[in-house]
Every structure is written in C-alpha cells, then in structure tokens.
Motif scaffolding. Structure first.
Motif, mmCIF file in Angstrom:
data_model
loop_
_atom_site.group_PDB
_atom_site.id
_atom_site.type_symbol
_atom_site.label_atom_id
_atom_site.label_comp_id
_atom_site.label_asym_id
_atom_site.label_seq_id
_atom_site.Cartn_x
_atom_site.Cartn_y
_atom_site.Cartn_z
ATOM 1 N N PRO A 215 17.984 17.828 3.212
ATOM 2 C CA PRO A 215 16.796 17.122 3.490
ATOM 3 C C PRO A 215 16.763 15.883 2.324
ATOM 4 N N VAL A 216 16.578 14.771 2.981
ATOM 5 C CA VAL A 216 16.070 13.595 1.911
ATOM 6 C C VAL A 216 14.536 13.369 1.790
ATOM 7 N N VAL A 217 13.800 13.454 0.927
ATOM 8 C CA VAL A 217 12.483 13.276 0.909
ATOM 9 C C VAL A 217 12.121 11.881 0.301
ATOM 10 N N PHE A 218 11.417 10.944 0.922
ATOM 11 C CA PHE A 218 10.683 9.913 0.153
ATOM 12 C C PHE A 218 9.261 10.037 0.044
ATOM 13 N N ASP A 219 8.778 9.716 -1.191
ATOM 14 C CA ASP A 219 7.588 10.162 -1.488
ATOM 15 C C ASP A 219 6.890 9.007 -2.621
ATOM 16 N N THR A 220 5.621 8.527 -2.006
ATOM 17 C CA THR A 220 5.043 7.481 -3.023
ATOM 18 C C THR A 220 4.540 7.912 -4.017
ATOM 19 N N ALA A 221 4.640 9.409 -4.481
ATOM 20 C CA ALA A 221 4.197 9.701 -5.763
ATOM 21 C C ALA A 221 5.385 9.428 -6.946
ATOM 22 N N TYR A 222 6.514 9.106 -6.319
ATOM 23 C CA TYR A 222 7.757 8.897 -7.258
ATOM 24 C C TYR A 222 8.552 7.591 -7.097
ATOM 25 N N GLN A 223 8.278 6.971 -6.027
ATOM 26 C CA GLN A 223 8.968 5.844 -5.522
ATOM 27 C C GLN A 223 8.148 4.896 -4.398
ATOM 28 N N ASP A 224 8.558 3.647 -4.339
ATOM 29 C CA ASP A 224 8.228 2.806 -3.389
ATOM 30 C C ASP A 224 8.762 3.096 -2.045
ATOM 31 N N ILE A 225 8.127 3.039 -0.866
ATOM 32 C CA ILE A 225 8.612 3.592 0.439
ATOM 33 C C ILE A 225 8.648 1.917 1.064
ATOM 34 N N THR A 226 9.683 1.720 1.669
ATOM 35 C CA THR A 226 10.230 0.578 2.491
ATOM 36 C C THR A 226 10.191 0.784 3.931
ATOM 37 N N VAL A 227 10.528 -0.251 4.615
ATOM 38 C CA VAL A 227 10.802 -0.079 6.119
ATOM 39 C C VAL A 227 12.085 0.481 6.305
ATOM 40 N N ASP A 228 13.015 0.256 5.360
ATOM 41 C CA ASP A 228 14.341 0.821 5.619
ATOM 42 C C ASP A 228 14.246 2.335 5.445
ATOM 43 N N GLN A 229 13.528 2.863 4.536
ATOM 44 C CA GLN A 229 13.306 4.415 4.376
ATOM 45 C C GLN A 229 12.653 4.947 5.760
ATOM 46 N N ASN B 69 0.691 -1.385 -0.006
ATOM 47 C CA ASN B 69 -0.116 -0.170 0.089
ATOM 48 C C ASN B 69 0.777 1.301 -0.006
ATOM 49 N N LEU B 70 2.240 1.192 0.078
ATOM 50 C CA LEU B 70 3.169 2.248 0.201
ATOM 51 C C LEU B 70 3.861 2.324 -1.277
ATOM 52 N N LYS B 71 3.283 1.685 -2.128
ATOM 53 C CA LYS B 71 4.340 1.599 -3.525
ATOM 54 C C LYS B 71 3.745 2.631 -4.270
ATOM 55 N N LYS B 72 4.550 3.030 -4.926
ATOM 56 C CA LYS B 72 4.349 4.018 -6.373
ATOM 57 C C LYS B 72 3.212 3.398 -7.039
ATOM 58 N N ASP B 73 2.333 4.341 -7.345
ATOM 59 C CA ASP B 73 1.019 3.924 -8.077
ATOM 60 C C ASP B 73 0.671 4.630 -9.196
ATOM 61 N N GLN B 74 1.025 4.244 -10.445
ATOM 62 C CA GLN B 74 0.930 4.841 -11.703
ATOM 63 C C GLN B 74 -0.359 5.603 -11.871
ATOM 64 N N ASN B 75 -1.452 4.649 -11.558
ATOM 65 C CA ASN B 75 -2.830 5.198 -11.780
ATOM 66 C C ASN B 75 -3.353 6.140 -10.496
ATOM 67 N N ASN B 76 -2.731 5.876 -9.345
ATOM 68 C CA ASN B 76 -2.905 6.662 -8.169
ATOM 69 C C ASN B 76 -4.431 6.551 -7.589
#
Length: 393
Positions: A193-207, A163-170
C-alpha cells in the motif's frame, strides 16, 4: 517515579480532544454516488469529520469532502454537483426493453455498455478514441483501456487543492481544526500500500488519480512520487487500518459506508451472477475482525495500565531492585500504551443492499437516472441507520 499516564492525560486535556470522528469510504465506481447520499444525510445533521479516508472512488469522494469542509463550503452540495456533472443522460432504446428484464435492469445494462464503449466524457476516455496514444495500432501491447485525464480536469473544478495541503498549524482561518485526508493506492512493483496523508504531505490531483487506476476495468495506472500506482482497493477497499496506523493515539468514532452488499438471499443462477456475487464478497467491508482485535487490544492496554499504576503506587510493597526493573520498562510502556493505544469508541455502518436485481456491471452505470437513485438510496439508508440504530455496533 513519574506517572506517564498523567503526562499523556495532561496533553490530551491541553488539546481539548477526546476522540476523532472518522469517515471511511470504499471504492466502487459509480456506486460512489451512494456514498454521496449517505454523506448528504450526515452533513444535514451537522456532522463534521476529523479524518476522512478512502480508496478508489472513495478517495475521490473524501478528497472533495475534505477540500470543501476545510474551505467552509456547503460540502454536500459540492459533492452532489460533482456526481451530477460526471453522470450522463442516457436511456435504452425501447426495442431493448423486454418482458424478460425490468426497465431498471435494462437501463443499467444499456448505460454500463455505453460507458464501456464510449467512456465517461467527464471522467474516462477510451484508448480507441486516442489515435495519437502509444501503441494505438497494436492493441495487444496496450496496458490500459481508459485514460482518466478527463477526471483530473473535472476534479480541478471541484477541489481547492490549497485546502488539501499539509498544514503545520492544523487549523483553519476560523480557528477550527482542519480535516485530515488519507487516501490509498497500490504500488504495482512492490505489491504494497501507498498512503497519501495531509498530515505529512500536500495531496495533489495526481495522487487522487493514482488512487483510482482499477486494472480490471482497464483504467490506466499513474506515476506519483516516482512509483507506479494502481487502485488502492486492490489491497484494501475499506482503509480502516491505514487510519489507525496513521493516527494511533486518539480514540476513534467510525462511520463506514459499505457499497457492496454483505448479504444476498438468492443463489447465483449463471456465471455472470456468480462473478457478481464473488465481486461483492471480495470488496465488501471486512473490518469486523480488525475492530474486534482493536477492542481486545484496548482491554489489554487498560489492564496493563491498572497493573502499572498499582506497581508504581506508594502503597506497593516492592523492593528497590524490582522498582528499578519497573523503571527500565517506562519507555516501552509509554510506547505501547500511548503511541499505539487508540480505541474504537463507536462504529456506525451504512450498507447498500440489492433487493430488485443483481447486475455485474452496475458500478459502471453512470446514467443520470442511476446516479440520482443511488444518492437518494444512500440518504435514506443513512437515516435508517442513524435514527433507528440499524447496523450500529
């Protein structure tokens, strides 16, 4: 000459989106339970968010919320279960309770000391309990005191990373829009700053873990995307501007939770209280000026749009040379007014206060008693703000 305003307006109408509802959560250790309480009230009143942004423990909370919301779960229940899971049943020895300290403050002191010595089993493991770790017998060479690996394992029980993966269809399976997650960390080497954003990438537990490595409490840094990362709160504890940079077009209705008290009537009486108050001021929400500048920017852009429309109207008496000059500005005008034109439509803040006592390490108190109390307080404060308009800009 084509009207670029109409072009963008048609795009907005097609998407049927006028604004985005945004929840911004801060870092603050165990005080994140207060954010849980605030969210419980918002969820009870069926508020769903288009964007959720957080730093440190706020990144943990927003990750859990986004995962559950995108998965169609009972979001508030999942979030509260997480907090009750990492909390501990600890209580002070009766011998420690004295007339000099309230039982509430005694519990806070005892619980935070317990966290410092023994860690949080479901979240942080002290290095002195890790005899196989590097430099174990050379403490002056240690770069951390607590390993967040247990938290990584706990988060996997509460977050569905699909549910935290990048979704092309949104869009979710039911056709509704998926919530977008934005979490922040700090690049140790570059100080940026380093920004993690599900609009552009999958967010993992490591992030997510990379977002909570607070060095002043000795929590280990992380490596993600080949970068050495610390807690996002080192640069911004209320990542509001990161939201506007990531989503600069649509207007925003903001919900901000401030876990560090803005006001304190009492003057500090000793160095511990001095440090405590200074810590609150360092990490409290400071987005007022940002919001003020965003509103000024909105007024400026609205004025520019009016001038642009007048100059491009059929009634405008401008010669061909001037009209050609205006036409050359089309691209720049479009960039300025529509790619960076998001406005703040509303700001709702819920802020934690300290009326009973002030204690430097209250954000390290993970006792079941304190976690439940913070959740309850957050829920009550949210009700006051939402129903009575307190702190409502």
């Amino acid at each position: 000459m084509a009207n670029l305003i109409d072009e963008v307006d048609n795009t907005v109408k097609t998407n049927n989106v006028n604004f985005e509802r945004v929840l911004v959560l801060q870092g603050g250790g165990s005080l994140g339970a207060y954010e849980c309480g605030v969210f419980k009230y918002l969820y009870k009143h069926k508020l769903e968010f288009d964007i959720l942004a957080g730093s440190s423990i706020g990144a943990v909370n927003t990750s859990i919320i986004t995962s559950a919301q995108n998965g169609g779960e009972n979001v508030a229940k999942v979030l509260e279960e997480f907090w009750l899971t990492i909390s501990e049943n600890v209580s002070p020895y009766k011998a420690l309770i004295t007339p000099l300290l309230s039982s509430d403050k005694t519990t806070a002191i005892w619980s935070s000391m317990n966290s410092i010595l023994y860690g949080i089993p479901k979240a942080f493991l002290p290095k002195w309990f890790m005899p196989n770790s590097a430099n174990y017998y050379f403490p002056f060479d240690w770069t951390y005191l607590y390993d967040p690996s247990p938290l990584k394992k706990t988060l996997k029980d509460f977050i569905n990373f699909e549910n935290l993966k990048k979704d092309q269809n949104n869009a979710k399976k039911d056709g509704k829009k998926r919530a977008r997650l934005i979490i922040t960390a700090t690049d140790i080497q570059k100080g940026e700053p380093v920004v993690f954003d599900t609009a552009y990438q999958d967010i993992t537990v490591d992030q997510i873990i990379a977002s909570i490595g607070y060095p002043f409490y000795g929590i280990r840094w992380s490596v993600a995307n080949e970068r050495y990362l610390w807690d996002g709160s080192l640069l911004t504890n209320t990542p509001l501007m990161e939201v506007f940079k990531a989503s600069p077009i649509k207007n925003k209705k903001l919900f901000i939770v401030d876990v560090f008290p803005r006001k304190q009537k009492e003057i500090p009486q000793n160095m511990l209280e001095v440090w405590h108050r200074a810590r609150d001021i360092i990490f409290m929400d400071k987005t007022d000026k940002n919001i003020e500048m965003l509103k000024i920017n909105e007024r400026s852009l609205n004025l520019l749009k009016k001038v642009y429309e007048i100059l491009n109207s059929e009634e405008a008496k401008v010669d061909e040379t001037t009209r050609e000059k205006i036409k050359k500005l089309d691209h720049e005008y479009f960039e300025l007014t529509h790619k960076y034109g998001a406005a703040v439509t509303d700001v709702i803040r819920v802020g934690r206060e300290e009326k009973d006592s002030h204690y430097m390490l209250e954000d390290a108190d993970f006792s079941r008693y304190r976690i439940k109390k913070l959740i309850s307080k957050g829920e009550k404060d949210a009700e006051l703000v939402i129903t009575r308009g307190i702190n409502h800009d």
